[in-house]
Design an enzyme around this catalytic site. Structure first.
Site, PDB file in Angstrom:
ATOM      1  N   PRO A 136       0.817  -1.228   0.000  1.00 40.15           N
ATOM      2  CA  PRO A 136       0.000   0.000   0.000  1.00 40.15           C
ATOM      3  C   PRO A 136       0.849   1.275   0.000  1.00 40.15           C
ATOM      4  O   PRO A 136       0.476   2.272  -0.632  1.00 40.15           O
ATOM      5  CB  PRO A 136      -0.828  -0.128   1.275  1.00 40.15           C
ATOM      6  CG  PRO A 136      -0.908  -1.599   1.521  1.00 40.15           C
ATOM      7  CD  PRO A 136       0.432  -2.130   1.108  1.00 40.15           C
ATOM      8  N   TYR A 137       1.968   1.241   0.693  1.00 41.83           N
ATOM      9  CA  TYR A 137       2.875   2.393   0.721  1.00 41.83           C
ATOM     10  C   TYR A 137       3.429   2.680  -0.673  1.00 41.83           C
ATOM     11  O   TYR A 137       3.419   3.823  -1.142  1.00 41.83           O
ATOM     12  CB  TYR A 137       4.013   2.100   1.699  1.00 41.83           C
ATOM     13  CG  TYR A 137       5.164   3.071   1.660  1.00 41.83           C
ATOM     14  CD1 TYR A 137       5.080   4.315   2.275  1.00 41.83           C
ATOM     15  CD2 TYR A 137       6.361   2.727   1.028  1.00 41.83           C
ATOM     16  CE1 TYR A 137       6.146   5.198   2.247  1.00 41.83           C
ATOM     17  CE2 TYR A 137       7.434   3.601   0.998  1.00 41.83           C
ATOM     18  CZ  TYR A 137       7.321   4.836   1.614  1.00 41.83           C
ATOM     19  OH  TYR A 137       8.372   5.712   1.582  1.00 41.83           O
ATOM     20  N   TYR A 138       3.878   1.623  -1.353  1.00 37.91           N
ATOM     21  CA  TYR A 138       4.415   1.816  -2.696  1.00 37.91           C
ATOM     22  C   TYR A 138       3.326   2.236  -3.685  1.00 37.91           C
ATOM     23  O   TYR A 138       3.584   3.040  -4.594  1.00 37.91           O
ATOM     24  CB  TYR A 138       5.118   0.544  -3.177  1.00 37.91           C
ATOM     25  CG  TYR A 138       6.488   0.366  -2.577  1.00 37.91           C
ATOM     26  CD1 TYR A 138       7.526   1.216  -2.911  1.00 37.91           C
ATOM     27  CD2 TYR A 138       6.740  -0.656  -1.663  1.00 37.91           C
ATOM     28  CE1 TYR A 138       8.787   1.064  -2.360  1.00 37.91           C
ATOM     29  CE2 TYR A 138       7.998  -0.819  -1.105  1.00 37.91           C
ATOM     30  CZ  TYR A 138       9.016   0.048  -1.457  1.00 37.91           C
ATOM     31  OH  TYR A 138      10.265  -0.093  -0.898  1.00 37.91           O
TER      32      TYR A 138
END
Length: 215
Positions: free
Chosen positions: A127-129
């Site tokens: 999700p961060y990427y």
């Protein structure tokens, strides 16, 4: 030049403010907590208090008077995926939209190494990427004079201003000092060759400023 540092309360953001103080430019520290704002004001740093989850109008108001923007905000490792989307993605896009509305062209984004390489995303940080990837893509289409900096694993080591460029096949044990990332962000503001470019980097042997000038 007055430079709004979005995420000035973060580890890299604090170093960016310090680097701006040592440059001919003037920092404006944008933070989301009153304590952070008070600390900067005590240092004599102009401060804007706004949360990136606030409406676009509030973010634009906080950006008034700035000549350029460095975005270094993040939801932090202790939050959930919802905050990652709201801060790292939507907060970034709202910041770009505010810059567009105000006619602020120069925008430096501190992103993440490998954000443009889906095949490299780890499941734990996906999700961060995703957030970083689509924020970068939105910036590319924004019409702003952007530079995207994608540093690898951040450390508190002493800065060297020497880097290696690109995404290495083996990242084990490789990192980049936060202070080097800050120096790169501030330097990029005045290096026209970096406009419209993205830089993936870790510590290495190349002179960082020369690399930015050769992009």
């Amino acid at each position: 030049m007055k430079v709004l540092v979005i995420g000035a309360g973060g580890h890299v953001g604090k170093h960016i403010v310090t680097a701006l103080q040592a440059s001919p430019d003037t920092p404006i520290a944008q933070v989301r907590h009153t304590q952070q704002a008070d600390e900067y004001r005590q240092q004599g740093v102009e401060t804007r208090l706004v949360d990136l989850e606030a409406p676009l109008e509030d973010i634009a108001t906080a950006m008034q008077g700035a000549d350029a923007v460095i975005f270094s905000a993040g939801s932090g490792g202790g939050t959930g995926d919802d905050k990652t989307l709201l801060i790292d993605l939507d907060g970034a896009v709202k910041s770009m939209q505010a810059a567009q509305q105000l006619g602020i062209k120069r925008f430096v984004m501190v992103s993440a190494l490998g954000a443009d390489k889906r095949e490299r995303w780890s499941d734990a940080l996906k999700p961060y990427y995703v957030a970083k990837h689509y924020a970068d893509e939105w910036l590319k289409q924004s019409g702003l004079d952007y530079t995207i900096l994608r540093p690898g694993l951040l450390s508190d080591d002493e800065p060297t201003q020497r880097i290696s460029v690109g995404y290495p096949e083996e990242r084990e044990g490789k990192s980049i000092p936060r202070r080097d990332v800050a120096v790169a962000a501030v330097a990029a503001l005045h290096i026209d060759q970096s406009i419209g470019k993205a830089l993936d980097f870790l510590s290495g042997d190349q002179d960082m400023l020369e690399v930015l000038k050769s992009l």
